[in-house]
Design an enzyme around this catalytic site. Structure first.
Site, PDB file in Angstrom:
ATOM      1  N   LYS A   1       3.606   5.892  13.114  1.00 37.54           N
ATOM      2  CA  LYS A   1       4.574   4.867  12.720  1.00 37.54           C
ATOM      3  C   LYS A   1       5.993   5.279  13.085  1.00 37.54           C
ATOM      4  O   LYS A   1       6.776   4.472  13.595  1.00 37.54           O
ATOM      5  CB  LYS A   1       4.446   4.593  11.213  1.00 37.54           C
ATOM      6  CG  LYS A   1       3.155   3.878  10.850  1.00 37.54           C
ATOM      7  CD  LYS A   1       2.873   3.876   9.353  1.00 37.54           C
ATOM      8  CE  LYS A   1       1.528   3.216   9.076  1.00 37.54           C
ATOM      9  NZ  LYS A   1       1.139   3.258   7.659  1.00 37.54           N
TER      10      LYS A   1
ATOM     11  N   ASP B   1       4.181  -4.099   4.670  1.00 35.62           N
ATOM     12  CA  ASP B   1       2.732  -3.920   4.742  1.00 35.62           C
ATOM     13  C   ASP B   1       1.995  -5.183   4.312  1.00 35.62           C
ATOM     14  O   ASP B   1       0.801  -5.330   4.557  1.00 35.62           O
ATOM     15  CB  ASP B   1       2.289  -2.751   3.860  1.00 35.62           C
ATOM     16  CG  ASP B   1       1.835  -1.544   4.674  1.00 35.62           C
ATOM     17  OD1 ASP B   1       1.611  -1.700   5.887  1.00 35.62           O
ATOM     18  OD2 ASP B   1       1.701  -0.444   4.098  1.00 35.62           O
TER      19      ASP B   1
ATOM     20  N   GLN C   1       2.212   4.905   1.891  1.00 38.31           N
ATOM     21  CA  GLN C   1       1.028   5.221   2.675  1.00 38.31           C
ATOM     22  C   GLN C   1      -0.178   5.411   1.766  1.00 38.31           C
ATOM     23  O   GLN C   1      -0.154   6.196   0.828  1.00 38.31           O
ATOM     24  CB  GLN C   1       1.266   6.501   3.497  1.00 38.31           C
ATOM     25  CG  GLN C   1       0.113   6.882   4.405  1.00 38.31           C
ATOM     26  CD  GLN C   1      -0.125   5.853   5.500  1.00 38.31           C
ATOM     27  OE1 GLN C   1       0.810   5.380   6.142  1.00 38.31           O
ATOM     28  NE2 GLN C   1      -1.381   5.511   5.709  1.00 38.31           N
TER      29      GLN C   1
END
Length: 295
Positions: free
Chosen positions: A53, A120, A97
């Site tokens: 990322k 997300d 995460q």
């Protein structure tokens, strides 16, 4: 028939080049899109994902920062950091995460992320937006990437029979909602579905995200179907494999994604897209506040 193998890396490069132009337009207005990633513990796979990322952000011109915490961190410390990032005008996207250590509740932490920075797409607001067809939401990155692959390959969605194998909140459920919004007829199968093959054989588009290597074999696939393999599994010999028996199914499908190199690159790419979109919305909101429309 031998399927066209969809190169997810090539699609990702194409999409990133499109969005890089939007990053440059923002920078011309002195706005640099910023992404903050919170990682807890020392999960090797999570660290690889975070590095990917950060690398993708650098390639497209985004600012990124990683906030690392020990595996035994208290929930309140994480919540305090999330709230700080919510208030930081240089950060337009915030993500935690996953997976998290067992003592942390993902829903509680994800719910703390500002809706405007939930790149997300896991916040209940954004999930609810998919249900009602709201356009101004952040779709979860993996299903968003699958949709973009289908568009890139000019694969029609409207009126098609789509079967999604896997009913997770991260992939299966939002994937079904997104394709229903495109007027597909969608069936969702899961671990308790009896006689899975009677559903998969009807699919014009088969999307598999079950986490079970080799689950889908050639007899389960209609000739000419589009097969999108979202699964990624580590085999005992260390190799990566998807949920689809690639070699047999590619002889019946019209299109198929490999593992690795299929959906994976698109997941990271769509995270970048969501972050840039968040920065654009923030810039537009700030401009409106500086120049209010006369009453």
């Amino acid at each position: 028939m031998t399927a066209k193998i969809i190169d997810g890396n090539a699609v990702a490069r194409h999409v990133r080049s499109e969005w890089k132009k939007r990053v440059e337009a923002l920078k011309a207005k002195r706005v640099t899109p910023g992404l903050a990633v919170i990682i807890v513990g020392d999960n090797p796979a999570s660290r690889v994902y975070v590095r990917n990322k950060v690398k993708a952000c650098a390639e497209v011109g985004l600012h990124s920062e990683v906030h690392e915490f020990a595996a035994d961190v208290a929930p309140d410390i994480l919540i305090r950091r999330i709230r700080e990032l919510n208030q930081n005008p240089a950060i337009h996207g915030v993500l935690v995460q996953l997976p998290l250590p067992a003592h942390l509740e993902p829903r509680r932490l994800l719910g703390e992320i500002s809706v405007e920075k939930d790149v997300d797409g896991f916040h209940l607001y954004n999930v609810g937006g998919l249900v009602v067809g709201e356009n101004n939401v952040f779709p979860p990155c993996t299903p968003y990437g699958v949709q973009r692959i289908l568009e890139y390959e000019n694969i029609p969605i409207e009126g098609q029979n789509v079967v999604v194998v896997g009913a997770s909140n991260i992939v299966g459920k939002p994937m079904a909602l997104m394709l229903m919004a495109k007027d597909a007829t969608v069936s969702i199968c899961h671990i308790k579905t009896r006689d899975l093959a009677q559903y998969t054989i009807l699919a014009d588009i088969l999307i598999v995200a079950a986490g079970c290597p080799g689950l889908i074999t050639a007899p389960m696939v209609k000739r000419g179907a589009v097969v999108i393999d979202v699964g990624i599994n580590r085999l005992p010999d260390g190799r990566l494999a998807g949920d689809v028996d690639f070699e047999s199914v590619r002889k019946k499908a019209s299109h198929i994604t490999p593992v690795p190199g299929g959906v994976g690159p698109m997941t990271v790419t769509m995270l970048i897209c969501n972050t840039v979109a968040a920065a654009e919305r923030s810039a537009a909101k700030n401009a409106e506040s500086r120049n209010p429309v006369p009453a």
